[in-house]
Design a protein around this motif. Structure first.
Motif, mmCIF file in Angstrom:
data_model
loop_
_atom_site.group_PDB
_atom_site.id
_atom_site.type_symbol
_atom_site.label_atom_id
_atom_site.label_comp_id
_atom_site.label_asym_id
_atom_site.label_seq_id
_atom_site.Cartn_x
_atom_site.Cartn_y
_atom_site.Cartn_z
ATOM 1 N N ALA A 1 0.931 -1.327 0.106
ATOM 2 C CA ALA A 1 0.014 -0.014 -0.037
ATOM 3 C C ALA A 1 0.959 1.152 -0.095
ATOM 4 N N GLN A 2 2.017 1.068 0.546
ATOM 5 C CA GLN A 2 2.944 2.188 0.799
ATOM 6 C C GLN A 2 3.783 2.610 -0.538
ATOM 7 N N VAL A 3 3.792 1.458 -1.136
ATOM 8 C CA VAL A 3 4.506 1.624 -2.542
ATOM 9 C C VAL A 3 3.667 1.930 -3.540
ATOM 10 N N ASP A 4 2.432 1.633 -3.402
ATOM 11 C CA ASP A 4 1.188 2.203 -4.392
ATOM 12 C C ASP A 4 1.015 3.653 -4.057
ATOM 13 N N GLU A 5 1.086 4.261 -2.871
ATOM 14 C CA GLU A 5 1.063 5.422 -2.519
ATOM 15 C C GLU A 5 2.216 6.233 -3.114
ATOM 16 N N LEU A 6 3.453 5.741 -2.770
ATOM 17 C CA LEU A 6 4.549 6.409 -3.268
ATOM 18 C C LEU A 6 4.659 6.587 -4.952
ATOM 19 N N LEU A 7 4.030 5.536 -5.480
ATOM 20 C CA LEU A 7 4.073 5.560 -7.187
ATOM 21 C C LEU A 7 2.932 6.756 -7.451
ATOM 22 N N ARG A 8 1.817 6.837 -6.760
ATOM 23 C CA ARG A 8 0.920 7.643 -6.949
ATOM 24 C C ARG A 8 1.494 9.044 -6.966
ATOM 25 N N ASN A 9 2.070 9.295 -6.029
ATOM 26 C CA ASN A 9 2.689 10.607 -5.554
ATOM 27 C C ASN A 9 3.965 10.710 -6.561
ATOM 28 N N VAL A 10 4.454 10.055 -6.958
ATOM 29 C CA VAL A 10 5.780 10.266 -8.121
ATOM 30 C C VAL A 10 4.934 10.470 -9.365
ATOM 31 N N HIS A 11 3.883 9.724 -9.631
ATOM 32 C CA HIS A 11 3.143 9.993 -10.825
ATOM 33 C C HIS A 11 2.676 11.379 -10.955
ATOM 34 N N CYS A 12 1.967 11.767 -9.635
ATOM 35 C CA CYS A 12 1.385 13.227 -9.692
ATOM 36 C C CYS A 12 2.741 14.401 -9.868
ATOM 37 N N GLY A 13 3.850 13.879 -9.355
ATOM 38 C CA GLY A 13 4.778 14.808 -9.349
ATOM 39 C C GLY A 13 5.422 15.078 -10.764
ATOM 40 N N LEU A 14 5.600 13.930 -11.411
ATOM 41 C CA LEU A 14 5.856 13.676 -12.967
ATOM 42 C C LEU A 14 4.790 14.529 -13.720
ATOM 43 N N GLN A 15 3.963 14.500 -13.702
ATOM 44 C CA GLN A 15 2.915 15.049 -14.374
ATOM 45 C C GLN A 15 3.080 16.483 -14.140
ATOM 46 N N ALA A 16 3.156 17.061 -13.087
ATOM 47 C CA ALA A 16 3.321 18.305 -12.682
ATOM 48 C C ALA A 16 4.543 18.980 -13.351
ATOM 49 N N LEU A 17 5.749 18.069 -13.341
ATOM 50 C CA LEU A 17 6.954 18.617 -13.984
ATOM 51 C C LEU A 17 6.743 18.447 -15.583
ATOM 52 N N THR A 18 6.069 17.670 -15.891
ATOM 53 C CA THR A 18 5.936 17.558 -17.400
ATOM 54 C C THR A 18 4.996 18.760 -18.016
ATOM 55 N N ALA A 19 4.014 19.478 -17.245
ATOM 56 C CA ALA A 19 3.087 20.300 -17.655
ATOM 57 C C ALA A 19 3.919 21.591 -17.362
ATOM 58 N N LEU A 20 4.788 21.928 -16.309
ATOM 59 C CA LEU A 20 5.625 22.868 -16.184
ATOM 60 C C LEU A 20 6.616 22.804 -17.314
ATOM 61 N N SER A 21 7.120 21.899 -17.963
ATOM 62 C CA SER A 21 8.160 21.575 -19.077
ATOM 63 C C SER A 21 7.435 22.145 -20.261
ATOM 64 N N VAL A 22 6.154 21.673 -20.314
ATOM 65 C CA VAL A 22 5.553 21.859 -21.524
ATOM 66 C C VAL A 22 5.459 23.559 -21.638
ATOM 67 N N GLY A 23 5.076 23.930 -20.409
ATOM 68 C CA GLY A 23 4.639 25.361 -20.518
ATOM 69 C C GLY A 23 6.050 26.262 -20.614
ATOM 70 N N CYS A 24 7.361 25.822 -20.262
ATOM 71 C CA CYS A 24 8.284 26.313 -20.551
ATOM 72 C C CYS A 24 8.572 26.394 -21.811
ATOM 73 N N ILE A 25 8.640 25.164 -22.452
ATOM 74 C CA ILE A 25 8.988 25.348 -24.082
ATOM 75 C C ILE A 25 7.867 25.892 -24.835
ATOM 76 N N GLN A 26 6.665 25.996 -24.511
ATOM 77 C CA GLN A 26 5.670 26.780 -25.074
ATOM 78 C C GLN A 26 6.078 28.319 -25.077
ATOM 79 N N THR A 27 6.537 28.622 -24.033
ATOM 80 C CA THR A 27 6.926 30.212 -23.759
ATOM 81 C C THR A 27 8.287 30.380 -24.564
ATOM 82 N N TYR A 28 9.039 29.576 -24.652
ATOM 83 C CA TYR A 28 10.440 29.618 -25.324
ATOM 84 C C TYR A 28 10.147 29.789 -26.685
ATOM 85 N N ARG A 29 9.405 28.881 -27.107
ATOM 86 C CA ARG A 29 8.770 28.881 -28.660
ATOM 87 C C ARG A 29 8.183 30.102 -29.133
ATOM 88 N N ASP A 30 7.225 30.441 -28.313
ATOM 89 C CA ASP A 30 6.589 32.041 -28.556
ATOM 90 C C ASP A 30 7.624 33.070 -28.301
#
Length: 117
Positions: free
Chosen positions: A33-62
């Motif tokens: 259960a703790q590993v599942d929770e950890l993986l969910r947290n990692v997944h959410c963190g990676l999604q947030a970082l990916t969204a931030l990266s996409v935003g930065c790349i779009q800003t750079y492109r613009d």
């Protein structure tokens, strides 16, 4: 269970405590259960970082697109300025001849004034 297997050389395997086995199963469930929770947290963190990266790349492109447009407009403006300067240079070519004529007229007027005095 407590009997040694046939053909063994007298070493006996101790009996497994069912309570300890249940404790291990319960702990394994908690770890899972703790590993599942950890993986969910990692997944959410990676999604947030990916969204931030996409935003930065779009800003750079613009920014790059905007810079390209600004550079293009600046180049066009520079060519227009050079063309206007060339037109002005052509329009100003008669000025030195006019200045010489004005100086000649001024000298003639000064001589006439000198004769009139």
């Amino acid at each position: 269970r407590g009997e040694p297997p046939a053909g063994s050389s007298g070493s006996s395997i101790p009996a497994i405590d069912p309570g300890a086995l249940q404790d291990v199963v319960a702990l394994a469930g908690q770890v899972a259960a703790q590993v599942d929770e950890l993986l969910r947290n990692v997944h959410c963190g990676l999604q947030a970082l990916t969204a931030l990266s996409v935003g930065c790349i779009q800003t750079y492109r613009d920014g790059v697109e905007s810079l390209g447009e600004a550079a293009d407009l600046s180049i066009r403006a520079m060519y227009a300025l050079v063309a206007r300067c060339e037109e002005l240079d052509r329009a100003m070519q008669p000025v030195p001849a006019l200045a010489k004529r004005i100086r000649d007229m001024k000298g003639t007027l000064e001589r006439l004034e000198g004769l009139c005095k």
